[in-house]
Design a protein around this motif. Structure first.
Motif, PDB file in Angstrom:
ATOM      1  N   PRO A 103      -7.399 -17.913 -13.927  1.00 17.85           N
ATOM      2  CA  PRO A 103      -7.535 -16.807 -12.982  1.00 17.85           C
ATOM      3  C   PRO A 103      -8.313 -17.236 -11.740  1.00 17.85           C
ATOM      4  N   ILE A 104      -8.020 -16.571 -10.652  1.00 20.81           N
ATOM      5  CA  ILE A 104      -8.713 -16.876  -9.409  1.00 20.81           C
ATOM      6  C   ILE A 104     -10.045 -16.135  -9.416  1.00 20.81           C
ATOM      7  N   VAL A 105     -11.090 -16.889  -9.721  1.00 16.24           N
ATOM      8  CA  VAL A 105     -12.433 -16.362  -9.596  1.00 16.24           C
ATOM      9  C   VAL A 105     -13.081 -17.052  -8.404  1.00 16.24           C
ATOM     10  N   CYS A 106     -14.033 -16.411  -7.831  1.00 14.41           N
ATOM     11  CA  CYS A 106     -14.614 -16.944  -6.610  1.00 14.41           C
ATOM     12  C   CYS A 106     -16.101 -16.635  -6.588  1.00 14.41           C
ATOM     13  N   GLY A 107     -16.889 -17.623  -6.196  1.00 18.96           N
ATOM     14  CA  GLY A 107     -18.322 -17.395  -6.147  1.00 18.96           C
ATOM     15  C   GLY A 107     -19.079 -18.691  -6.056  1.00 18.96           C
ATOM     16  N   PRO A 108     -20.361 -18.659  -6.379  1.00 23.48           N
ATOM     17  CA  PRO A 108     -21.235 -19.798  -6.152  1.00 23.48           C
ATOM     18  C   PRO A 108     -21.245 -20.870  -7.233  1.00 23.48           C
ATOM     19  N   ASP A 109     -20.526 -20.668  -8.317  1.00 23.97           N
ATOM     20  CA  ASP A 109     -20.562 -21.642  -9.412  1.00 23.97           C
ATOM     21  C   ASP A 109     -19.632 -22.798  -9.106  1.00 23.97           C
ATOM     22  N   GLU A 110     -20.136 -23.970  -8.872  1.00 28.61           N
ATOM     23  CA  GLU A 110     -19.291 -25.109  -8.487  1.00 28.61           C
ATOM     24  C   GLU A 110     -18.337 -25.515  -9.598  1.00 28.61           C
ATOM     25  N   ARG A 111     -18.610 -25.114 -10.833  1.00 30.51           N
ATOM     26  CA  ARG A 111     -17.716 -25.459 -11.938  1.00 30.51           C
ATOM     27  C   ARG A 111     -16.380 -24.718 -11.855  1.00 30.51           C
ATOM     28  N   TRP A 112     -16.310 -23.689 -11.057  1.00 31.93           N
ATOM     29  CA  TRP A 112     -15.077 -22.911 -10.936  1.00 31.93           C
ATOM     30  C   TRP A 112     -14.036 -23.618 -10.081  1.00 31.93           C
ATOM     31  N   TYR A 113     -14.444 -24.622  -9.302  1.00 29.35           N
ATOM     32  CA  TYR A 113     -13.583 -25.236  -8.306  1.00 29.35           C
ATOM     33  C   TYR A 113     -12.945 -26.512  -8.856  1.00 29.35           C
ATOM     34  N   ASN A 114     -11.648 -26.672  -8.640  1.00 25.89           N
ATOM     35  CA  ASN A 114     -10.955 -27.832  -9.180  1.00 25.89           C
ATOM     36  C   ASN A 114     -10.556 -28.872  -8.133  1.00 25.89           C
ATOM     37  N   TYR A 115     -10.797 -28.605  -6.855  1.00 29.34           N
ATOM     38  CA  TYR A 115     -10.567 -29.611  -5.815  1.00 29.34           C
ATOM     39  C   TYR A 115     -11.760 -29.625  -4.865  1.00 29.34           C
TER      40      TYR A 115
END
Length: 126
Positions: A103-115
């Motif tokens: 799912p598209i989550v967005c915020g300050p957690d760098e672990r959420w980003y894959n690129y």
């Protein structure tokens, strides 16, 4: 294939402005989340701002609210970070990152980003 390339960094005096750009050469920005992070020497990576919902929603760190603006140009596959009233403590390597997986989550957690991009350096002198 997603490839993020940052540009626009440089050296400015306190109170000055810079506009960072993050171009995605392999993906079309739509509903994914794109964030800007920064890391100063000897410190951990810090979330600065993020944009999602096709550019209609934004999130900012308290330290940059009112001074930085994140925006998105879907036609150019580019996310910008306009930085005004720069302070010496804003000096850091700035990275853009994208989350393209569901799912598209967005915020300050760098672990959420894959690129992640390679970064662009911002220096602010007092």
């Amino acid at each position: 294939r997603v490839q993020l390339v940052e540009s626009g960094g440089g050296s400015v005096q306190a109170g000055g402005s810079l506009r960072l750009s993050c171009v995605d050469s392999g993906y079309t920005y739509s509903g994914e989340c794109v964030g800007w992070f920064r890391q100063a020497p000897g410190k951990g990576r810090e979330a600065v701002a993020a944009i999602y919902n096709g550019g209609s929603s934004t999130i900012y760190a308290d330290s940059v609210k009112g001074r930085f603006t994140i925006s998105q140009d879907n036609a150019k596959n580019t996310v910008y970070l306009q930085m005004n009233s720069l302070k010496p403590e804003d000096a850091a390597m700035y990275y853009c990152a994208a989350r393209t997986m569901s799912p598209i989550v967005c915020g300050p957690d760098e672990r959420w980003y894959n690129y992640w991009g390679q970064g662009t350096q911002v220096t602010v002198s007092s």
